[in-house]
Design an enzyme around this catalytic site. Structure first.
Site, PDB file in Angstrom:
ATOM      1  CB  CYS A 199      -0.511   0.101   0.715  1.00  0.00           C
ATOM      2  SG  CYS A 199      -0.175  -0.326   2.678  1.00  0.00           S
ATOM      3  CB  THR A 200       0.174   4.534   0.092  1.00  0.00           C
ATOM      4  OG1 THR A 200      -0.624   4.504   0.120  1.00  0.00           O
ATOM      5  CG2 THR A 200       0.622   5.952  -0.351  1.00  0.00           C
TER       6      THR A 200
END
Length: 343
Positions: A199-200
Site C-alpha cells: 500500500c502507500t
C-alpha cells in the site's frame, strides 16, 4: 491555550510564502494501545503547533496515523519530540519523494475510533500476528516468484495512476471493501500461493496481513514502509524499480511521480493523463483525472451541468446546496456516469 487550527488555508499559504522556508512532508504510523487518545491528541497538537507542523493526523485507542509537513529546520526537533514518546521512539519516518511546501495548509489532529477505517472487529482475531515484512530487494524477489500473488491494497483511484507490474488492483472505493473481495478471489490459493501485499506507506497492510492469516492464508508477506519506503530504497541502493507510474498521496500534491510512465487516461477525452483534480463545483467536488486541455475547456469541472453551476454567483450556488448533505455519492472518487473514459 490553542488546541485547534485557527487559520484558513489561504491565510496559512500566505504565511508559508512569507516565511520562505523549505518544508518536509512526512508520514508515519504505529499501532499501540493509547489509554486516553484525547489527552494524547491535545499534547501532540500543542507540541506540533509550536514546531509549525501542518497536516492530518488520526489518534485512537489503537494507535496513531500521521501525514504531516514540518519546516526543514525543525525536522530534528520533531524527531526528538517523537523519540520522547515511548512507543514512537525510533519510529521510521516516511519522507516524501517529491516536496511541496504547501502539501498541507492546516494542522488537524483528530480522535477517531480507528486510525484506518477497516470495518473489522479487532477482538475476533490476533492483530499482532502480522505477515512477514519485506524490504525492496526482498519484495522484488518475491514478486518474481511464480507462486506469488501480489495484491494492491489501495483503492481504484490510487492504483489507476500507478502500481507494481503484475499486481492485482481491486476495483474498490475503500480499504474495507477490498478485504472480503480479495479473500473470495483467492480462496482456492490460501495454502499454495504467497500472498504479497503493498500500500502507500504500509499501514493498511499491517491490519490486512493479520486478518488474512486469521482467514487461513499460510504465506502472507507485506512491503515494509509501502511504496514510499520502497522508492527510497530503490534510489539509494540502485535496486531495480518494479513500480510504474505515480504514487497517489492524500495531500495537496495528490501524487508523487515514481516513473515517467503515464498509465491512466483523462476521464473526459481519453488521452493519456494521470493528473487528478477536484470538480470546481463545491456541491460536487468529484475527484477525477483531467488533462490540461479538458481542464481549460471545462473550467476544472467534471460535466457541463457543473460548469453551468460555477457560472452562478456565490449566493446562488450556496442556495442550490442548501439542505443537501455531503453524501458519500458527492465525494466518490472518479465514480460518475458523466466521465466517459473512466476505466
Amino acid at each position: 491555550m490553542q488546541l485547534y487550527n485557527t487559520l484558513s488555508a489561504k491565510e496559512r499559504a500566505a504565511l508559508i510564502d512569507e516565511a520562505g522556508k523549505d518544508r518536509i512532508t512526512i508520514s508515519f504510523y504505529q499501532y499501540h494501545n493509547i489509554k486516553n487518545p484525547q489527552i494524547f491528541r491535545d499534547k501532540l497538537f500543542l507540541e506540533w503547533n509550536a514546531l509549525d507542523v501542518l497536516g492530518r493526523t488520526y489518534v485512537s485507542y489503537e494507535g496513531i496515523n500521521a501525514q504531516i509537513s514540518v519546516p526543514s529546520e525543525n525536522f530534528f526537533a520533531l524527531k526528538e519530540q517523537l523519540d520522547n514518546i515511548v512507543f514512537l521512539k525510533g519510529i521510521r519516518l516516511n519522507v516524501a519523494i517529491e516536496h511541496d511546501n504547501k502539501s498541507f495548509l492546516k494542522l488537524k489532529v483528530k480522535v477517531r475510533n480507528k486510525i484506518v477505517a477497516d470495518g473489522l472487529n479487532d477482538e475476533t482475531f490476533d492483530v499482532t500476528n502480522k505477515g512477514v515484512h519485506l524490504n525492496a530487494k526482498e519484495f522484488n524477489e518475491m514478486l518474481a516468484n511464480p507462486d506469488t500473488v501480489c495484491v494492491d491494497m489501495r483503492n481504484h483511484y490510487e492504483s489507476e495512476i500507478g502500481h507494481f507490474n503484475g499486481a492485482i488492483t481491486p476495483d474498490v472505493d475503500t480499504f474495507r471493501d477490498s478485504l472480503d473481495i480479495i479473500e473470495a478471489d483467492l480462496k482456492n490459493n490460501k495454502e499454495d500461493k504467497n500472498l504479497l501485499m503493498y500500500c502507500t506507506g504500509g499501514i493498511r497492510c499491517e491490519k490486512a496481513s493479520a486478518y488474512y492469516k486469521h482467514k487461513g492464508f499460510k504465506n502472507v508477506f507485506q512491503l515494509e514502509g509501502g511504496i514510499i519506503e520502497y522508492t527510497r530504497q530503490v534510489k539509494e541502493k540502485g535496486i531495480e524499480n518494479k513500480f510504474i507510474g505515480k504514487n497517489f498521496v492524500f495531500d495537496h500534491r495528490r501524487a508523487e511521480k515514481i516513473t515517467d510512465d503515464v498509465i491512466a487516461n483523462c476521464h473526459q477525452c481519453g488521452k493519456p493523463c494521470d493528473m487528478h483534480t477536484n470538480c470546481a463545483n463545491e456541491a460536487c467536488h468529484l475527484l477525477f483525472i483531467q488533462c490540461d486541455e479538458c481542464s481549460s475547456t471545462m473550467e476544472n469541472t467534471c460535466s457541463t451541468e457543473c460548469q453551468d453551476i460555477i457560472q452562478l454567483s456565490f449566493e446562488e450556488q450556496k442556495e442550490l446546496r442548501k439542505g443537501k448533505g455531503n453524501s458519500n455519492k458527492i465525494f466518490k472518487k472518479g465514480r460518475s456516469e458523466k466521465l466517459k473514459f473512466k476505466k
